[in-house]
Design a protein around this motif. Structure first.
Motif, PDB file in Angstrom:
ATOM      1  N   MET A   1       0.832  -1.197   0.000  1.00  0.00           N
ATOM      2  CA  MET A   1       0.000   0.000   0.000  1.00  0.00           C
ATOM      3  C   MET A   1       0.874   1.256   0.000  1.00  0.00           C
ATOM      4  O   MET A   1       0.630   2.197  -0.757  1.00  0.00           O
ATOM      5  CB  MET A   1      -0.914   0.001   1.231  1.00  0.00           C
ATOM      6  N   GLY A   2       1.908   1.256   0.833  1.00  0.00           N
ATOM      7  CA  GLY A   2       2.825   2.397   0.874  1.00  0.00           C
ATOM      8  C   GLY A   2       3.507   2.622  -0.464  1.00  0.00           C
ATOM      9  O   GLY A   2       3.673   3.768  -0.903  1.00  0.00           O
ATOM     10  N   ASP A   3       3.903   1.539  -1.122  1.00  0.00           N
ATOM     11  CA  ASP A   3       4.527   1.649  -2.444  1.00  0.00           C
ATOM     12  C   ASP A   3       3.567   2.245  -3.465  1.00  0.00           C
ATOM     13  O   ASP A   3       3.962   3.071  -4.301  1.00  0.00           O
ATOM     14  CB  ASP A   3       5.016   0.289  -2.937  1.00  0.00           C
ATOM     15  N   GLU A   4       2.302   1.827  -3.408  1.00  0.00           N
ATOM     16  CA  GLU A   4       1.296   2.369  -4.336  1.00  0.00           C
ATOM     17  C   GLU A   4       1.105   3.869  -4.119  1.00  0.00           C
ATOM     18  O   GLU A   4       1.056   4.646  -5.070  1.00  0.00           O
ATOM     19  CB  GLU A   4      -0.049   1.649  -4.159  1.00  0.00           C
ATOM     20  N   ILE A   5       1.004   4.274  -2.864  1.00  0.00           N
ATOM     21  CA  ILE A   5       0.830   5.695  -2.554  1.00  0.00           C
ATOM     22  C   ILE A   5       2.064   6.489  -2.988  1.00  0.00           C
ATOM     23  O   ILE A   5       1.955   7.526  -3.645  1.00  0.00           O
ATOM     24  CB  ILE A   5       0.555   5.891  -1.050  1.00  0.00           C
ATOM     25  N   ASP A   6       3.246   5.978  -2.635  1.00  0.00           N
ATOM     26  CA  ASP A   6       4.490   6.687  -2.964  1.00  0.00           C
ATOM     27  C   ASP A   6       4.687   6.853  -4.468  1.00  0.00           C
ATOM     28  O   ASP A   6       5.202   7.868  -4.923  1.00  0.00           O
ATOM     29  CB  ASP A   6       5.698   5.960  -2.371  1.00  0.00           C
ATOM     30  N   ARG A   7       4.263   5.858  -5.222  1.00  0.00           N
ATOM     31  CA  ARG A   7       4.412   5.937  -6.682  1.00  0.00           C
ATOM     32  C   ARG A   7       3.683   7.158  -7.233  1.00  0.00           C
ATOM     33  O   ARG A   7       4.196   7.885  -8.086  1.00  0.00           O
ATOM     34  CB  ARG A   7       3.879   4.655  -7.319  1.00  0.00           C
ATOM     35  N   HIS A   8       2.492   7.429  -6.729  1.00  0.00           N
ATOM     36  CA  HIS A   8       1.720   8.591  -7.189  1.00  0.00           C
ATOM     37  C   HIS A   8       2.268   9.893  -6.600  1.00  0.00           C
ATOM     38  O   HIS A   8       2.324  10.919  -7.286  1.00  0.00           O
ATOM     39  CB  HIS A   8       0.249   8.429  -6.820  1.00  0.00           C
ATOM     40  N   LEU A   9       2.673   9.833  -5.329  1.00  0.00           N
ATOM     41  CA  LEU A   9       3.169  11.056  -4.685  1.00  0.00           C
ATOM     42  C   LEU A   9       4.496  11.515  -5.274  1.00  0.00           C
ATOM     43  O   LEU A   9       4.771  12.720  -5.312  1.00  0.00           O
ATOM     44  CB  LEU A   9       3.302  10.840  -3.177  1.00  0.00           C
ATOM     45  N   GLU A  10       5.330  10.580  -5.734  1.00  0.00           N
ATOM     46  CA  GLU A  10       6.606  10.959  -6.341  1.00  0.00           C
ATOM     47  C   GLU A  10       6.402  11.801  -7.593  1.00  0.00           C
ATOM     48  O   GLU A  10       7.247  12.617  -7.954  1.00  0.00           O
ATOM     49  CB  GLU A  10       7.416   9.710  -6.683  1.00  0.00           C
ATOM     50  N   ARG A  11       5.267  11.595  -8.254  1.00  0.00           N
ATOM     51  CA  ARG A  11       4.957  12.383  -9.455  1.00  0.00           C
ATOM     52  C   ARG A  11       4.186  13.654  -9.113  1.00  0.00           C
ATOM     53  O   ARG A  11       3.781  14.396 -10.005  1.00  0.00           O
ATOM     54  CB  ARG A  11       4.113  11.537 -10.412  1.00  0.00           C
ATOM     55  N   GLY A  12       3.912  13.868  -7.808  1.00  0.00           N
ATOM     56  CA  GLY A  12       3.175  15.059  -7.389  1.00  0.00           C
ATOM     57  C   GLY A  12       1.688  14.979  -7.680  1.00  0.00           C
ATOM     58  O   GLY A  12       1.015  16.011  -7.731  1.00  0.00           O
ATOM     59  N   GLU A  13       1.167  13.769  -7.876  1.00  0.00           N
ATOM     60  CA  GLU A  13      -0.245  13.609  -8.229  1.00  0.00           C
ATOM     61  C   GLU A  13      -1.147  13.710  -7.000  1.00  0.00           C
ATOM     62  O   GLU A  13      -0.748  13.408  -5.883  1.00  0.00           O
ATOM     63  CB  GLU A  13      -0.458  12.241  -8.892  1.00  0.00           C
ATOM     64  N   ARG A  14      -2.371  14.137  -7.279  1.00  0.00           N
ATOM     65  CA  ARG A  14      -3.419  14.208  -6.265  1.00  0.00           C
ATOM     66  C   ARG A  14      -4.644  13.498  -6.798  1.00  0.00           C
ATOM     67  O   ARG A  14      -4.881  13.488  -7.993  1.00  0.00           O
ATOM     68  CB  ARG A  14      -3.808  15.654  -5.970  1.00  0.00           C
ATOM     69  N   GLY A  15      -5.414  12.923  -5.909  1.00  0.00           N
ATOM     70  CA  GLY A  15      -6.641  12.269  -6.324  1.00  0.00           C
ATOM     71  C   GLY A  15      -7.024  11.156  -5.370  1.00  0.00           C
ATOM     72  O   GLY A  15      -6.481  11.032  -4.280  1.00  0.00           O
ATOM     73  N   TRP A  16      -7.976  10.358  -5.824  1.00  0.00           N
ATOM     74  CA  TRP A  16      -8.506   9.264  -5.012  1.00  0.00           C
ATOM     75  C   TRP A  16      -7.910   7.939  -5.462  1.00  0.00           C
ATOM     76  O   TRP A  16      -7.829   7.653  -6.647  1.00  0.00           O
ATOM     77  CB  TRP A  16     -10.024   9.221  -5.128  1.00  0.00           C
ATOM     78  N   LEU A  17      -7.518   7.154  -4.484  1.00  0.00           N
ATOM     79  CA  LEU A  17      -6.891   5.864  -4.722  1.00  0.00           C
ATOM     80  C   LEU A  17      -7.767   4.763  -4.141  1.00  0.00           C
ATOM     81  O   LEU A  17      -8.355   4.926  -3.075  1.00  0.00           O
ATOM     82  CB  LEU A  17      -5.510   5.853  -4.047  1.00  0.00           C
ATOM     83  N   ALA A  18      -7.876   3.665  -4.858  1.00  0.00           N
ATOM     84  CA  ALA A  18      -8.590   2.478  -4.370  1.00  0.00           C
ATOM     85  C   ALA A  18      -7.542   1.428  -4.033  1.00  0.00           C
ATOM     86  O   ALA A  18      -6.758   1.030  -4.896  1.00  0.00           O
ATOM     87  CB  ALA A  18      -9.541   1.957  -5.434  1.00  0.00           C
ATOM     88  N   ILE A  19      -7.515   0.985  -2.787  1.00  0.00           N
ATOM     89  CA  ILE A  19      -6.552  -0.016  -2.316  1.00  0.00           C
ATOM     90  C   ILE A  19      -7.325  -1.249  -1.862  1.00  0.00           C
ATOM     91  O   ILE A  19      -8.281  -1.143  -1.099  1.00  0.00           O
ATOM     92  CB  ILE A  19      -5.711   0.528  -1.145  1.00  0.00           C
ATOM     93  N   ARG A  20      -6.881  -2.417  -2.340  1.00  0.00           N
ATOM     94  CA  ARG A  20      -7.491  -3.668  -1.895  1.00  0.00           C
ATOM     95  C   ARG A  20      -7.105  -3.924  -0.438  1.00  0.00           C
ATOM     96  O   ARG A  20      -5.918  -3.910  -0.092  1.00  0.00           O
ATOM     97  CB  ARG A  20      -7.051  -4.841  -2.769  1.00  0.00           C
ATOM     98  N   ILE A  21      -8.083  -4.168   0.400  1.00  0.00           N
ATOM     99  CA  ILE A  21      -7.852  -4.376   1.827  1.00  0.00           C
ATOM    100  C   ILE A  21      -7.037  -5.641   2.068  1.00  0.00           C
ATOM    101  O   ILE A  21      -6.162  -5.675   2.935  1.00  0.00           O
ATOM    102  CB  ILE A  21      -9.190  -4.427   2.588  1.00  0.00           C
ATOM    103  N   ALA A  22      -7.249  -6.676   1.306  1.00  0.00           N
ATOM    104  CA  ALA A  22      -6.606  -7.968   1.540  1.00  0.00           C
ATOM    105  C   ALA A  22      -5.104  -7.951   1.305  1.00  0.00           C
ATOM    106  O   ALA A  22      -4.348  -8.557   2.068  1.00  0.00           O
ATOM    107  CB  ALA A  22      -7.250  -9.040   0.667  1.00  0.00           C
ATOM    108  N   ASP A  23      -4.653  -7.255   0.250  1.00  0.00           N
ATOM    109  CA  ASP A  23      -3.223  -7.335  -0.080  1.00  0.00           C
ATOM    110  C   ASP A  23      -2.531  -5.985  -0.252  1.00  0.00           C
ATOM    111  O   ASP A  23      -1.346  -5.932  -0.557  1.00  0.00           O
ATOM    112  CB  ASP A  23      -3.012  -8.179  -1.326  1.00  0.00           C
ATOM    113  N   GLY A  24      -3.247  -4.874  -0.057  1.00  0.00           N
ATOM    114  CA  GLY A  24      -2.636  -3.556  -0.161  1.00  0.00           C
ATOM    115  C   GLY A  24      -2.368  -3.093  -1.580  1.00  0.00           C
ATOM    116  O   GLY A  24      -1.799  -2.029  -1.775  1.00  0.00           O
TER     117      GLY A  24
END
Length: 190
Positions: A105-128
């Protein structure tokens, strides 16, 4: 005068009580799981009740730790609190899965934040994991998911980074919420 004789039966413990267990876990095949596109899984090789006597406990530890060292660097010895051997194995697997989901989950968030993106993210609860997309709002993120009830949705911004601990706590909370085991904001299951 009558007398009755009662023979006391030995006590049988029918309730489950927390105890310490030693678990030998192998995380080596988890790398193969990741390469194959699956969520990494911990393999439990051995579980035994931890000895109570301090001398026996040390001997038991030394023997199992030696077996882990002989088996390789991906095999580790864990001390877990559980109610049974099976529960200890389950806890070992669950903790490993929760850790990996939080990292993902942290990797998914960081991938978008590194590009300076903003918005809504959908994360699977079971595996992040995520579908890799960033959405304009909650409704779009929810509608785009194949199993929307299995995801958590939140807004991300470079102004509010997520720590690994925040990811782990959020996924744990959402897991309990999804299972319906939250009472007064606290989980009732273990």
């Amino acid at each position: 005068m009558t007398t009755t004789s009662q023979t006391l039966a030995p006590r049988v413990q029918l309730d489950k009580r927390l105890a310490e267990y030693l678990v030998i876990a192998d995380d080596g095949l988890a790398f193969d799981d990741v390469r194959a596109g699956r969520s990494p899984r911990r393999r439990v090789r051995h579980v035994e009740h931890r000895a109570v006597d301090p001398v026996e406990r040390q001997l038991q530890w030394d023997e199992l730790e030696g077996a882990c060292l002989d088996a390789g660097e991906t095999v580790r010895l864990l001390v877990l609190t559980a109610v049974s051997h099976g529960h200890a194995a389950h806890v070992a697997r669950r903790e490993f899965a929760a850790f990996n989901a939080a990292v993902r989950m942290g990797d998914e968030i960081d991938r978008h934040l590194e590009r300076g993106e903003r918005g809504w993210l959908a994360i699977r609860i079971a595996d992040g994991g995520s579908d890799g997309e960033l959405y304009g709002d909650y409704e779009d993120a929810f509608a785009a998911q194949k199993h929307p009830e299995a995801c958590t949705y939140f807004s991300i911004s470079p102004l509010c980074p997520w720590t690994p601990r925040m990811c782990a706590e959020h996924l744990e909370f959402m897991t309990h919420l999804r299972h319906g085991c939250m009472v007064y904001g606290r989980p009732t299951c273990h």
